[in-house]
Design an enzyme around this catalytic site. Structure first.
Site, PDB file in Angstrom:
ATOM      1  NE  ARG A  90     -10.090  12.447   3.762  1.00 38.29           N
ATOM      2  CZ  ARG A  90      -9.913  10.933   3.529  1.00 38.29           C
ATOM      3  NH1 ARG A  90     -10.838  10.296   3.524  1.00 38.29           N
ATOM      4  NH2 ARG A  90      -8.840  10.598   3.232  1.00 38.29           N
ATOM      5  NE  ARG A 149      -6.425   1.463  -0.011  1.00 37.98           N
ATOM      6  CZ  ARG A 149      -6.447   2.533   0.862  1.00 37.98           C
ATOM      7  NH1 ARG A 149      -5.378   2.868   1.563  1.00 37.98           N
ATOM      8  NH2 ARG A 149      -7.664   3.286   1.277  1.00 37.98           N
ATOM      9  CG  ASN A 152      -1.843   1.136   0.910  1.00 37.00           C
ATOM     10  OD1 ASN A 152      -1.742   1.842   0.360  1.00 37.00           O
ATOM     11  ND2 ASN A 152      -2.765   1.226   2.320  1.00 37.00           N
ATOM     12  CD  GLU A 170      -8.666  -1.451   4.339  1.00 40.99           C
ATOM     13  OE1 GLU A 170      -9.110  -0.946   3.200  1.00 40.99           O
ATOM     14  OE2 GLU A 170      -8.151  -0.967   5.353  1.00 40.99           O
ATOM     15  CG  HIS A 224     -12.594   3.181   3.498  1.00 36.70           C
ATOM     16  ND1 HIS A 224     -13.256   4.151   4.151  1.00 36.70           N
ATOM     17  CD2 HIS A 224     -11.344   3.565   3.404  1.00 36.70           C
ATOM     18  CE1 HIS A 224     -12.300   5.066   4.418  1.00 36.70           C
ATOM     19  NE2 HIS A 224     -11.233   4.754   4.080  1.00 36.70           N
TER      20      HIS A 224
END
Length: 394
Positions: free
Chosen positions: A235, A88, A7, A378, A176
């Protein structure tokens, strides 16, 4: 057979060497502060953590350093039977509904999609380019957006002028997705049913929620970019888009300044001054009104999405909490579920307060909805999807 999962971020490389069959993470590591005066590397294997500090100028140097660690510290990639590398990538647009073998055409498509994820796709691509150069095995890409290709048009399409939206690829892509797919599948396994109406809450510094019916996503909170939806660490999540016009006109803020404000200086941090939820709880407990209000806003947004997605699905069987906050913050879970009590959701406070690495139900037997805490993985999901692609090559 093992898969190296990578990743790649703008200044970091996270990696795991995974046995897809057993689910074991054989080695785990992180390279941080790539390109700065001092880079930091953590590599854990066989229960021992090895830490290093030295300058790594770019992702090429970073990954070469990691490969040297596999040779010197272990495990040897050759002896571990590495058969592929899984990468990813955040944004696959509407081009990919599953994992893909990386070819030059696939690589170019990832680059073309960079405007939809300018903070993520270019960094993901740097890791892909370097890894393909250094490791002569099949390379597979797994997209965050792939799980949400099943969204019905009523959920995916914005009420934006159709010609403009289609010309510039403006629609709900989500993010996600690898986590949402993994967690919803685990929930079905745990309950022993596929025909479930689920809400998955992936709550970390970035946060998103999905509605999943019979194993397929029917709605999700993140949109064209990961900015939309829940309140996140830095965010805004959902906000009236006219705020952009307003701040441009009255504050003279540029597009870049607004982008930075919405993505990096808002959310929990913008409300409370901290984006680590542990610190925010401490501040609230000591009487900080801004911190308490930030928590209230965070919880309100979660409850709002849960209610709306239950309505969209026409019912609700399961709520699953996952990721760093979702798995570990029992107080937050309790506040969310207490607001759902009028709908028959009954939390078990003692079970909710227990931490663990296993899937567990935190509601009582007579609760109208089963609420689970499911640790996401993940990397394992990426490794298994990578092996699915490799299996088609033989």
């Amino acid at each position: 057979m093992t898969v190296l999962v990578i990743n790649s971020g703008s200044s970091s490389i996270k990696y795991q060497l995974v046995d897809p069959e057993s689910g074991e993470a054989i080695a785990v590591g992180l390279v941080e502060q790539i390109g700065e005066s001092t880079s930091r590397v953590k590599h854990t294997y066989d229960g021992e953590k090895h830490e290093y500090e030295q300058r790594l100028a770019d992702h090429g140097e970073g990954l070469r350093f990691v490969l040297d660690l596999f040779d010197s510290v272990g495990p040897s990639l050759a002896e571990a039977g590495i058969v592929a590398v899984g990468h990813r990538v955040v944004q696959g647009g509407d081009n990919f509904n599953g994992p893909a073998l990386i070819t030059e055409d696939v690589r170019d498509l990832i680059e073309e999609l960079a405007p939809l994820a300018p903070l993520h796709n270019p960094a993901n691509l740097r890791g892909i380019d370097v890894a393909r150069e250094l490791l002569d095995v099949p390379h597979v890409v797994v997209f965050d957006t792939a799980f949400f290709q099943t969204l019905p048009e009523e959920a995916a399409r914005y009420a934006l002028n159709r010609e403009v939206a289609d010309r510039y690829g403006v629609r709900r892509y989500g993010a996600h997705g690898t986590s949402h797919q993994y967690v919803s599948h685990k929930a079905s396994e745990w309950i022993g049913r596929e025909d479930l109406k689920q809400i998955v809450l992936h709550l970390g510094n970035g946060a998103s929620v999905s509605a999943v019916v019979n194993g397929e996503a029917v709605d999700t909170s993140m949109g064209l970019t990961p900015l939309e939806g829940l309140v996140m660490g830095t965010r805004t999540g959902d906000i009236d888009p006219a705020v952009i016009f307003h701040l441009s006109r009255v504050a003279g803020m540029s597009i870049d300044e607004l982008d930075d404000l919405f993505n990096k200086k808002s959310g929990v941090k913008g409300l409370a001054g901290e984006n680590d939820m542990r610190a925010v709880w401490d501040m609230a407990d000591s009487g900080d009104e801004n911190a308490r209000e930030a928590l209230d806003i965070y919880v309100h947004r979660l409850v709002k999405y849960i209610g709306s997605y239950a309505a969209v699905m026409g019912g609700l069987d399961v709520i699953a909490f996952t990721a760093g906050i979702g798995e570990n913050d029992d107080r937050l879970r309790a506040e969310v579920l207490e607001r759902l009590a009028p709908f028959g959701v009954k939390i078990d406070p003692e079970v909710n307060a227990v931490r663990g690495d296993n899937i567990r139900a935190i509601t009582t037997a007579d609760s109208s909805v089963t609420v689970l805490v499911i640790p996401t993985n993940e990397e394992l999901a990426i490794a298994r999807q990578t092996m699915d692609v490799v299996a088609t090559l033989s």
